[in-house]
Enzyme design. Structure first.
Site, PDB file in Angstrom:
ATOM      1  N   GLU A  82     101.153  -3.441  13.556  1.00 30.40           N
ATOM      2  CA  GLU A  82     100.469  -4.669  13.981  1.00 30.40           C
ATOM      3  C   GLU A  82     101.304  -5.911  13.729  1.00 30.40           C
ATOM      4  O   GLU A  82     101.243  -6.884  14.484  1.00 30.40           O
ATOM      5  CB  GLU A  82      99.113  -4.802  13.257  1.00 30.40           C
ATOM      6  CG  GLU A  82      98.052  -3.802  13.672  1.00 30.40           C
ATOM      7  CD  GLU A  82      98.070  -2.513  12.859  1.00 30.40           C
ATOM      8  OE1 GLU A  82      99.096  -2.213  12.200  1.00 30.40           O
ATOM      9  OE2 GLU A  82      97.053  -1.799  12.891  1.00 30.40           O
ATOM     10  N   GLY A  88      95.455   1.140  14.858  1.00 33.73           N
ATOM     11  CA  GLY A  88      94.112   1.726  14.790  1.00 33.73           C
ATOM     12  C   GLY A  88      94.142   3.247  14.890  1.00 33.73           C
ATOM     13  O   GLY A  88      93.242   3.916  14.376  1.00 33.73           O
ATOM     14  N   GLU A 114      94.794   4.367  11.493  1.00 27.88           N
ATOM     15  CA  GLU A 114      93.578   4.082  10.715  1.00 27.88           C
ATOM     16  C   GLU A 114      92.467   5.079  11.039  1.00 27.88           C
ATOM     17  O   GLU A 114      91.726   5.499  10.158  1.00 27.88           O
ATOM     18  CB  GLU A 114      93.124   2.635  10.996  1.00 27.88           C
ATOM     19  CG  GLU A 114      94.103   1.627  10.401  1.00 27.88           C
ATOM     20  CD  GLU A 114      93.898   0.198  10.902  1.00 27.88           C
ATOM     21  OE1 GLU A 114      93.669   0.027  12.119  1.00 27.88           O
ATOM     22  OE2 GLU A 114      93.968  -0.725  10.086  1.00 27.88           O
ATOM     23  N   ALA A 128      94.541   0.168  18.606  1.00 26.21           N
ATOM     24  CA  ALA A 128      93.470  -0.482  19.368  1.00 26.21           C
ATOM     25  C   ALA A 128      94.056  -0.919  20.707  1.00 26.21           C
ATOM     26  O   ALA A 128      95.278  -1.057  20.853  1.00 26.21           O
ATOM     27  CB  ALA A 128      92.938  -1.676  18.595  1.00 26.21           C
TER      28      ALA A 128
END
Ligand code: CO8
Length: 263
Positions: free
Chosen positions: A137, A114, A117, A71
């Protein structure tokens, strides 16, 4: 027709094949960091491909350096939980499972946070041998938020997933393949061609059966075995309502290639 977006490139038809679309994440300067705008465009693009009856398979890819490095940290750094709730930042992520057509993730370079993911949200991953996966993260003071603790654990098992989630250490394409996270590892420079060939294999099958098969495999994550088997059986019966099932079986018996219409 190739539609224009700011943060992704959508090629359709792809390599002249009207059944295949290729979507490329396109923020190379920030290693394809998944901003909210990018995610919105991605979902919009996926839904337009979902609504196009000619499209049978979608390839999602990045570039040689990164599939996506997570992200967008710059966008998140100052966010409060309330900002995130008000922005409904997960809405796009929640829409991904609504796509009924197969999505293949073609991963070279980093697939982190992300990005990992997102790749795991696809139906399967083909990785170039340069690919690096991970949920880093923890190294920036947070935890995976778009399925990493769940999907990575299902793929790798508790011990390995816990190791990677708690240390933030990356793992390579071969380790990902050994663990079953990745369907296939190929030389980085042939990733595009190998993924196209995998997409062709799917595009040449009966589209309704493909959708029902995808749905049944995904049901195995949500249901106990007994219900999953019943779900599968119902989808199996359903294929017999399709024109393509008759065509596929007749073509086999007549020793010719099937001509699937998606009906
Ligand atoms: N967000 C924003 N910018 C990024 C990101 C990112 N995730 N990753 C890299 N960049 C930028 C860098 O800031 C840098 O920009 P600039 O050139 O302006 O300095 C550029 O991309 C190139 O990166 P590096 O210089 O760092 O390249 P290196 O080759 O040295 O390192 C790494 C590559 C190891 C991939 C490194 O960039 C890195 O560690 N990136 C961050 C990885 C990370 O922590 N990802 C997790 C993010 S959090 C997350 O994904 C939570 C998801 C939850 C779901 C969200 C739903 C809303």
């Amino acid at each position: 027709m190739s539609q224009t977006y700011q943060n992704i490139l959508c090629q359709y038809p792809y390599k002249g094949n009207e059944h295949i679309a290729r979507v490329q994440l396109n923020r190379p300067k920030v290693l394809n960091a998944l901003s909210t705008d990018l995610m919105q465009e991605l979902v919009d693009c996926f839904f337009s491909l979902e609504d196009n009856p000619q499209v049978r398979v979608i390839i999602l890819t990045g570039n040689d350096r990164a599939f996506a490095a997570g992200a967008d940290i710059a966008q998140m750094v100052e966010a409060s939980p309330i900002d995130q709730i008000q922005d409904n930042r997960f809405r796009t992520w929640k829409q991904l499972p609504l796509i009924t057509k197969p999505i293949i993730a073609a991963v070279n370079g980093f697939a982190l946070g992300g990005g990992c993911e997102l790749a795991m949200s696809c139906d399967f991953i083909i990785a170039g041998d340069s690919a690096k996966f991970g949920q880093p993260e923890i190294s920036i003071g947070t935890i995976p938020g778009a399925g990493g603790t769940q999907r990575l654990t299902k793929a790798l098992g508790k011990s390995k997933a816990m190791y990677h989630v708690l240390t933030g250490e990356m793992f390579d394409a071969y380790e990902a393949e050994k663990a079953g996270l990745v369907a296939k590892v190929v030389p980085a420079e042939t990733l595009e061609q190998e993924t196209f060939e995998a997409a062709l294999l799917i595009a040449n099958k009966a589209p309704v059966a493909i959708k029902l098969a995808k749905e049944a495999v995904n049901a195995s994550f949500e249901t106990p075995l007994k219900e999953g088997l019943e779900f599968e059986r119902r989808n199996f019966y359903l294929t017999f309502a399709s024109v393509d099932q008759k065509e596929g079986m007749k073509a086999f018996l007549e020793k010719r290639s099937a001509d699937y219409k998606g009906l």
